[in-house]
Motif scaffolding. Sequence first.
Motif, PDB file in Angstrom:
ATOM      1  N   LEU A  77      39.980  25.722  43.116  1.00  0.00           N
ATOM      2  CA  LEU A  77      39.327  24.535  42.532  1.00  0.00           C
ATOM      3  C   LEU A  77      40.446  23.720  41.440  1.00  0.00           C
ATOM      4  O   LEU A  77      41.103  24.573  40.917  1.00  0.00           O
ATOM      5  N   GLN A  78      40.509  22.464  41.690  1.00  0.00           N
ATOM      6  CA  GLN A  78      41.572  21.735  40.880  1.00  0.00           C
ATOM      7  C   GLN A  78      40.624  20.850  39.809  1.00  0.00           C
ATOM      8  O   GLN A  78      39.723  20.172  40.132  1.00  0.00           O
ATOM      9  N   MET A  86      38.292  22.450  21.911  1.00  0.00           N
ATOM     10  CA  MET A  86      38.825  23.719  22.371  1.00  0.00           C
ATOM     11  C   MET A  86      38.645  23.878  23.922  1.00  0.00           C
ATOM     12  O   MET A  86      37.236  23.705  24.242  1.00  0.00           O
ATOM     13  N   LEU A  87      39.385  24.403  24.439  1.00  0.00           N
ATOM     14  CA  LEU A  87      39.246  24.851  25.926  1.00  0.00           C
ATOM     15  C   LEU A  87      39.703  26.099  26.301  1.00  0.00           C
ATOM     16  O   LEU A  87      40.988  26.354  26.014  1.00  0.00           O
ATOM     17  N   GLY A  94      41.081  16.222  23.482  1.00  0.00           N
ATOM     18  CA  GLY A  94      41.193  14.863  23.820  1.00  0.00           C
ATOM     19  C   GLY A  94      42.425  14.613  24.904  1.00  0.00           C
ATOM     20  O   GLY A  94      42.682  13.573  25.543  1.00  0.00           O
ATOM     21  N   LYS A  95      43.302  15.481  24.747  1.00  0.00           N
ATOM     22  CA  LYS A  95      44.516  15.471  25.769  1.00  0.00           C
ATOM     23  C   LYS A  95      44.081  15.639  27.240  1.00  0.00           C
ATOM     24  O   LYS A  95      43.396  16.688  27.640  1.00  0.00           O
ATOM     25  N   LYS A  96      44.553  14.968  28.181  1.00  0.00           N
ATOM     26  CA  LYS A  96      44.122  15.192  29.695  1.00  0.00           C
ATOM     27  C   LYS A  96      45.091  16.236  30.202  1.00  0.00           C
ATOM     28  O   LYS A  96      46.321  16.200  29.827  1.00  0.00           O
ATOM     29  N   VAL A  97      44.358  17.087  30.827  1.00  0.00           N
ATOM     30  CA  VAL A  97      44.968  18.472  31.393  1.00  0.00           C
ATOM     31  C   VAL A  97      44.754  18.677  32.697  1.00  0.00           C
ATOM     32  O   VAL A  97      43.616  18.340  33.192  1.00  0.00           O
ATOM     33  N   SER A  98      45.740  19.414  33.475  1.00  0.00           N
ATOM     34  CA  SER A  98      45.246  19.855  34.940  1.00  0.00           C
ATOM     35  C   SER A  98      45.665  21.234  34.966  1.00  0.00           C
ATOM     36  O   SER A  98      46.253  21.855  34.176  1.00  0.00           O
ATOM     37  N   PHE A  99      44.619  21.883  35.562  1.00  0.00           N
ATOM     38  CA  PHE A  99      44.649  23.335  36.118  1.00  0.00           C
ATOM     39  C   PHE A  99      43.823  23.740  37.055  1.00  0.00           C
ATOM     40  O   PHE A  99      43.005  22.833  37.589  1.00  0.00           O
ATOM     41  N   ALA A 100      44.117  24.912  37.496  1.00  0.00           N
ATOM     42  CA  ALA A 100      43.465  25.359  38.755  1.00  0.00           C
ATOM     43  C   ALA A 100      42.473  26.742  38.247  1.00  0.00           C
ATOM     44  O   ALA A 100      42.716  27.448  37.241  1.00  0.00           O
ATOM     45  N   GLU A 101      41.394  26.887  39.151  1.00  0.00           N
ATOM     46  CA  GLU A 101      40.579  27.933  39.303  1.00  0.00           C
ATOM     47  C   GLU A 101      40.782  28.531  40.380  1.00  0.00           C
ATOM     48  O   GLU A 101      40.267  28.069  41.180  1.00  0.00           O
ATOM     49  N   VAL A 115      29.791  35.801  41.020  1.00  0.00           N
ATOM     50  CA  VAL A 115      31.064  34.826  40.699  1.00  0.00           C
ATOM     51  C   VAL A 115      32.013  35.728  40.271  1.00  0.00           C
ATOM     52  O   VAL A 115      31.758  36.266  39.154  1.00  0.00           O
ATOM     53  N   TRP A 116      33.565  35.634  40.537  1.00  0.00           N
ATOM     54  CA  TRP A 116      34.593  36.207  39.863  1.00  0.00           C
ATOM     55  C   TRP A 116      35.691  35.054  39.625  1.00  0.00           C
ATOM     56  O   TRP A 116      36.090  34.523  40.650  1.00  0.00           O
ATOM     57  N   SER A 117      35.952  34.792  38.600  1.00  0.00           N
ATOM     58  CA  SER A 117      36.640  33.527  38.083  1.00  0.00           C
ATOM     59  C   SER A 117      37.976  33.769  37.502  1.00  0.00           C
ATOM     60  O   SER A 117      37.864  34.744  36.516  1.00  0.00           O
ATOM     61  N   ILE A 118      38.748  33.226  37.845  1.00  0.00           N
ATOM     62  CA  ILE A 118      40.078  33.308  36.987  1.00  0.00           C
ATOM     63  C   ILE A 118      40.767  32.102  36.828  1.00  0.00           C
ATOM     64  O   ILE A 118      40.946  30.988  37.982  1.00  0.00           O
ATOM     65  N   ILE A 119      40.986  31.634  35.671  1.00  0.00           N
ATOM     66  CA  ILE A 119      41.457  30.172  35.263  1.00  0.00           C
ATOM     67  C   ILE A 119      42.765  30.161  35.086  1.00  0.00           C
ATOM     68  O   ILE A 119      43.422  31.134  34.103  1.00  0.00           O
ATOM     69  N   ASP A 120      43.765  29.388  35.328  1.00  0.00           N
ATOM     70  CA  ASP A 120      45.260  29.210  35.141  1.00  0.00           C
ATOM     71  C   ASP A 120      45.278  28.769  33.658  1.00  0.00           C
ATOM     72  O   ASP A 120      45.523  27.509  33.466  1.00  0.00           O
ATOM     73  N   LYS A 121      44.971  29.518  32.753  1.00  0.00           N
ATOM     74  CA  LYS A 121      45.250  29.175  31.249  1.00  0.00           C
ATOM     75  C   LYS A 121      46.697  28.838  30.760  1.00  0.00           C
ATOM     76  O   LYS A 121      46.855  28.066  29.959  1.00  0.00           O
ATOM     77  N   ALA A 122      47.520  29.428  31.237  1.00  0.00           N
ATOM     78  CA  ALA A 122      49.066  29.347  31.204  1.00  0.00           C
ATOM     79  C   ALA A 122      49.205  28.043  31.583  1.00  0.00           C
ATOM     80  O   ALA A 122      50.174  27.437  30.967  1.00  0.00           O
ATOM     81  N   ALA A 123      48.831  26.978  32.455  1.00  0.00           N
ATOM     82  CA  ALA A 123      49.108  25.950  33.095  1.00  0.00           C
ATOM     83  C   ALA A 123      48.636  25.017  31.679  1.00  0.00           C
ATOM     84  O   ALA A 123      49.466  23.862  31.338  1.00  0.00           O
ATOM     85  N   ILE A 124      47.521  25.245  31.417  1.00  0.00           N
ATOM     86  CA  ILE A 124      46.955  24.474  29.865  1.00  0.00           C
ATOM     87  C   ILE A 124      47.799  24.733  28.959  1.00  0.00           C
ATOM     88  O   ILE A 124      48.245  23.586  28.173  1.00  0.00           O
TER      89      ILE A 124
END
Length: 132
Positions: A77-78, A86-87, A94-101, A115-124
């Motif tokens: 997911l994008q 905080m995210l 309030g900054k626009k960010v893009s990341f994948a899950e 559900v097993w989820s891994i979010i690309d926190k490094a991209a943020i």
Amino acid sequence: MTTPDLSDIYRGYIACLNKQDWANLGQFVHEEAHYNGERIGLAGYREMLEGDFRAIPDLYFDIKMLIAQPPRIASRLQFDCTPKGMLFGLPVNGKKVSFAENVFYEFRENRIENVWSIIDKAAIEAQLSDSQ
């Protein structure tokens, strides 16, 4: 269940999230839902999602990759969004960010049970460091 059937159910689930149609979430999520190994049930799952939308008012789930092998789905997911504060422990404010899950689902009775989820926190983190 055939692969197209499971894919259709999943797309319906994502549409339900994007519409914030919480009254119909139980059509897609099992009462015994687990998230990353923890049993949270349908009520906890709904609460988690409602919190996500409060924190990220412009949240939109965009399927970029979908692989179905019943009873499982793998999806990438994008997200392109503007969190209020905080995210994932990061001060986005309030900054626009893009990341994948990258997320894996296991279905029971045509509804999501695990559900097993891994979010690309490094991209943020990278986007936040670029703006400083």
